[in-house]
Design a protein around this motif. Structure first.
Motif, PDB file in Angstrom:
ATOM      1  N   PRO A  32      31.714  35.695  31.188  1.00 58.73           N
ATOM      2  CA  PRO A  32      31.597  37.017  30.593  1.00 58.73           C
ATOM      3  C   PRO A  32      31.569  38.142  31.619  1.00 58.73           C
ATOM      4  O   PRO A  32      31.801  39.294  31.273  1.00 58.73           O
ATOM      5  CB  PRO A  32      30.284  36.946  29.804  1.00 58.73           C
ATOM      6  CG  PRO A  32      29.519  35.850  30.429  1.00 58.73           C
ATOM      7  CD  PRO A  32      30.539  34.866  30.940  1.00 58.73           C
ATOM      8  N   ASP A  33      31.311  37.838  32.872  1.00 60.97           N
ATOM      9  CA  ASP A  33      31.291  38.854  33.918  1.00 60.97           C
ATOM     10  C   ASP A  33      32.599  38.914  34.692  1.00 60.97           C
ATOM     11  O   ASP A  33      32.674  39.536  35.746  1.00 60.97           O
ATOM     12  CB  ASP A  33      30.139  38.582  34.891  1.00 60.97           C
ATOM     13  CG  ASP A  33      28.795  38.684  34.213  1.00 60.97           C
ATOM     14  OD1 ASP A  33      28.641  39.559  33.352  1.00 60.97           O
ATOM     15  OD2 ASP A  33      27.910  37.881  34.542  1.00 60.97           O
ATOM     16  N   TRP A  34      33.625  38.244  34.159  1.00 68.28           N
ATOM     17  CA  TRP A  34      34.915  38.223  34.835  1.00 68.28           C
ATOM     18  C   TRP A  34      35.585  39.576  34.694  1.00 68.28           C
ATOM     19  O   TRP A  34      35.506  40.172  33.636  1.00 68.28           O
ATOM     20  CB  TRP A  34      35.784  37.129  34.213  1.00 68.28           C
ATOM     21  CG  TRP A  34      37.093  36.942  34.882  1.00 68.28           C
ATOM     22  CD1 TRP A  34      37.357  36.110  35.914  1.00 68.28           C
ATOM     23  CD2 TRP A  34      38.318  37.606  34.585  1.00 68.28           C
ATOM     24  NE1 TRP A  34      38.666  36.197  36.276  1.00 68.28           N
ATOM     25  CE2 TRP A  34      39.279  37.131  35.470  1.00 68.28           C
ATOM     26  CE3 TRP A  34      38.701  38.579  33.677  1.00 68.28           C
ATOM     27  CZ2 TRP A  34      40.584  37.579  35.479  1.00 68.28           C
ATOM     28  CZ3 TRP A  34      40.004  39.023  33.668  1.00 68.28           C
ATOM     29  CH2 TRP A  34      40.922  38.523  34.569  1.00 68.28           C
ATOM     30  N   PRO A  35      36.264  40.105  35.658  1.00 67.79           N
ATOM     31  CA  PRO A  35      36.524  39.534  36.985  1.00 67.79           C
ATOM     32  C   PRO A  35      35.468  39.868  38.028  1.00 67.79           C
ATOM     33  O   PRO A  35      35.553  39.413  39.159  1.00 67.79           O
ATOM     34  CB  PRO A  35      37.859  40.158  37.360  1.00 67.79           C
ATOM     35  CG  PRO A  35      37.809  41.522  36.760  1.00 67.79           C
ATOM     36  CD  PRO A  35      37.041  41.331  35.460  1.00 67.79           C
ATOM     37  N   ARG A  41      40.017  36.493  44.661  1.00 69.00           N
ATOM     38  CA  ARG A  41      41.427  36.705  44.314  1.00 69.00           C
ATOM     39  C   ARG A  41      41.537  37.309  42.920  1.00 69.00           C
ATOM     40  O   ARG A  41      42.396  38.154  42.672  1.00 69.00           O
ATOM     41  CB  ARG A  41      42.205  35.403  44.473  1.00 69.00           C
ATOM     42  CG  ARG A  41      42.571  34.675  43.258  1.00 69.00           C
ATOM     43  CD  ARG A  41      43.235  33.347  43.557  1.00 69.00           C
ATOM     44  NE  ARG A  41      42.497  32.308  42.912  1.00 69.00           N
ATOM     45  CZ  ARG A  41      42.674  31.979  41.630  1.00 69.00           C
ATOM     46  NH1 ARG A  41      43.579  32.564  40.909  1.00 69.00           N
ATOM     47  NH2 ARG A  41      41.948  31.051  41.078  1.00 69.00           N
ATOM     48  N   ASP A  42      40.674  36.899  41.979  1.00 68.39           N
ATOM     49  CA  ASP A  42      40.685  37.491  40.641  1.00 68.39           C
ATOM     50  C   ASP A  42      40.194  38.930  40.677  1.00 68.39           C
ATOM     51  O   ASP A  42      40.726  39.797  39.984  1.00 68.39           O
ATOM     52  CB  ASP A  42      39.826  36.686  39.676  1.00 68.39           C
ATOM     53  CG  ASP A  42      40.465  35.362  39.278  1.00 68.39           C
ATOM     54  OD1 ASP A  42      41.642  35.142  39.629  1.00 68.39           O
ATOM     55  OD2 ASP A  42      39.791  34.562  38.613  1.00 68.39           O
ATOM     56  N   GLN A  43      39.178  39.188  41.476  1.00 70.38           N
ATOM     57  CA  GLN A  43      38.672  40.553  41.600  1.00 70.38           C
ATOM     58  C   GLN A  43      39.753  41.470  42.160  1.00 70.38           C
ATOM     59  O   GLN A  43      39.938  42.587  41.671  1.00 70.38           O
ATOM     60  CB  GLN A  43      37.444  40.592  42.501  1.00 70.38           C
ATOM     61  CG  GLN A  43      36.231  39.926  41.892  1.00 70.38           C
ATOM     62  CD  GLN A  43      35.055  39.928  42.836  1.00 70.38           C
ATOM     63  OE1 GLN A  43      34.839  40.886  43.564  1.00 70.38           O
ATOM     64  NE2 GLN A  43      34.288  38.844  42.831  1.00 70.38           N
ATOM     65  N   ASP A  44      40.475  40.997  43.176  1.00 70.63           N
ATOM     66  CA  ASP A  44      41.551  41.792  43.760  1.00 70.63           C
ATOM     67  C   ASP A  44      42.677  42.030  42.766  1.00 70.63           C
ATOM     68  O   ASP A  44      43.234  43.123  42.686  1.00 70.63           O
ATOM     69  CB  ASP A  44      42.121  41.110  45.014  1.00 70.63           C
ATOM     70  CG  ASP A  44      41.151  41.117  46.176  1.00 70.63           C
ATOM     71  OD1 ASP A  44      40.197  41.931  46.156  1.00 70.63           O
ATOM     72  OD2 ASP A  44      41.339  40.307  47.092  1.00 70.63           O
ATOM     73  N   ARG A  45      43.019  41.012  42.018  1.00 68.21           N
ATOM     74  CA  ARG A  45      44.148  41.094  41.095  1.00 68.21           C
ATOM     75  C   ARG A  45      43.805  41.848  39.817  1.00 68.21           C
ATOM     76  O   ARG A  45      44.593  42.626  39.309  1.00 68.21           O
ATOM     77  CB  ARG A  45      44.642  39.688  40.755  1.00 68.21           C
ATOM     78  CG  ARG A  45      45.862  39.703  39.845  1.00 68.21           C
ATOM     79  CD  ARG A  45      46.369  38.312  39.582  1.00 68.21           C
ATOM     80  NE  ARG A  45      46.831  37.719  40.825  1.00 68.21           N
ATOM     81  CZ  ARG A  45      46.955  36.407  41.018  1.00 68.21           C
ATOM     82  NH1 ARG A  45      46.649  35.555  40.069  1.00 68.21           N
ATOM     83  NH2 ARG A  45      47.381  35.935  42.157  1.00 68.21           N
ATOM     84  N   TRP A  46      42.626  41.595  39.259  1.00 71.99           N
ATOM     85  CA  TRP A  46      42.293  42.120  37.933  1.00 71.99           C
ATOM     86  C   TRP A  46      41.175  43.162  37.930  1.00 71.99           C
ATOM     87  O   TRP A  46      40.875  43.740  36.891  1.00 71.99           O
ATOM     88  CB  TRP A  46      41.903  40.968  37.009  1.00 71.99           C
ATOM     89  CG  TRP A  46      42.978  39.965  36.880  1.00 71.99           C
ATOM     90  CD1 TRP A  46      43.017  38.727  37.451  1.00 71.99           C
ATOM     91  CD2 TRP A  46      44.203  40.096  36.169  1.00 71.99           C
ATOM     92  NE1 TRP A  46      44.178  38.081  37.134  1.00 71.99           N
ATOM     93  CE2 TRP A  46      44.938  38.906  36.338  1.00 71.99           C
ATOM     94  CE3 TRP A  46      44.763  41.112  35.401  1.00 71.99           C
ATOM     95  CZ2 TRP A  46      46.182  38.699  35.774  1.00 71.99           C
ATOM     96  CZ3 TRP A  46      46.010  40.913  34.838  1.00 71.99           C
ATOM     97  CH2 TRP A  46      46.703  39.713  35.023  1.00 71.99           C
ATOM     98  N   GLY A  47      40.547  43.414  39.068  1.00 64.33           N
ATOM     99  CA  GLY A  47      39.434  44.347  39.137  1.00 64.33           C
ATOM    100  C   GLY A  47      39.814  45.769  38.768  1.00 64.33           C
ATOM    101  O   GLY A  47      38.975  46.582  38.426  1.00 64.33           O
ATOM    102  N   ARG A  48      41.098  46.092  38.813  1.00 61.72           N
ATOM    103  CA  ARG A  48      41.563  47.438  38.485  1.00 61.72           C
ATOM    104  C   ARG A  48      41.566  47.714  36.987  1.00 61.72           C
ATOM    105  O   ARG A  48      41.702  48.843  36.556  1.00 61.72           O
ATOM    106  CB  ARG A  48      42.963  47.651  39.026  1.00 61.72           C
ATOM    107  CG  ARG A  48      43.967  46.699  38.398  1.00 61.72           C
ATOM    108  CD  ARG A  48      45.386  46.913  38.871  1.00 61.72           C
ATOM    109  NE  ARG A  48      46.255  45.815  38.614  1.00 61.72           N
ATOM    110  CZ  ARG A  48      46.536  45.287  37.445  1.00 61.72           C
ATOM    111  NH1 ARG A  48      45.975  45.729  36.377  1.00 61.72           N
ATOM    112  NH2 ARG A  48      47.384  44.287  37.323  1.00 61.72           N
TER     113      ARG A  48
END
Length: 76
Positions: A32-35, A41-48
């Motif tokens: 539930p706290d994603w990204p 790598r997920d934070q970089d890709r989807w954090g925006r």
């Protein structure tokens, strides 16, 4: 987006229920706290993404789909 997911679920396994087969959905769930608390790598890709409820959205859509199709055997 959600409609696209429902089409894929129907294509891959949903049609089996209407044919009379037993359908059991294996383990699914998410973070539930994603990204934010996911891998870097997920934070970089989807954090925006402006909305960080993506994981909840697909899970809720999936559960709605399963209920609509009367598929209640799952491992969550």
């Amino acid at each position: 987006m959600i409609f696209y997911l429902e089409e894929r679920w129907e294509e891959h396994f949903g049609y089996l229920k209407s044919m009379g087969y037993a359908v059991v959905i294996g383990a699914f769930g998410g973070n539930p706290d994603w990204p934010d608390n996911g891998p870097l790598r997920d934070q970089d890709r989807w954090g925006r993404l402006p909305d960080h409820t993506v994981d909840w959205q697909w899970q809720n859509a999936f559960l709605d789909y399963l209920a609509y199709e009367n598929i209640f055997d799952t491992i969550y």
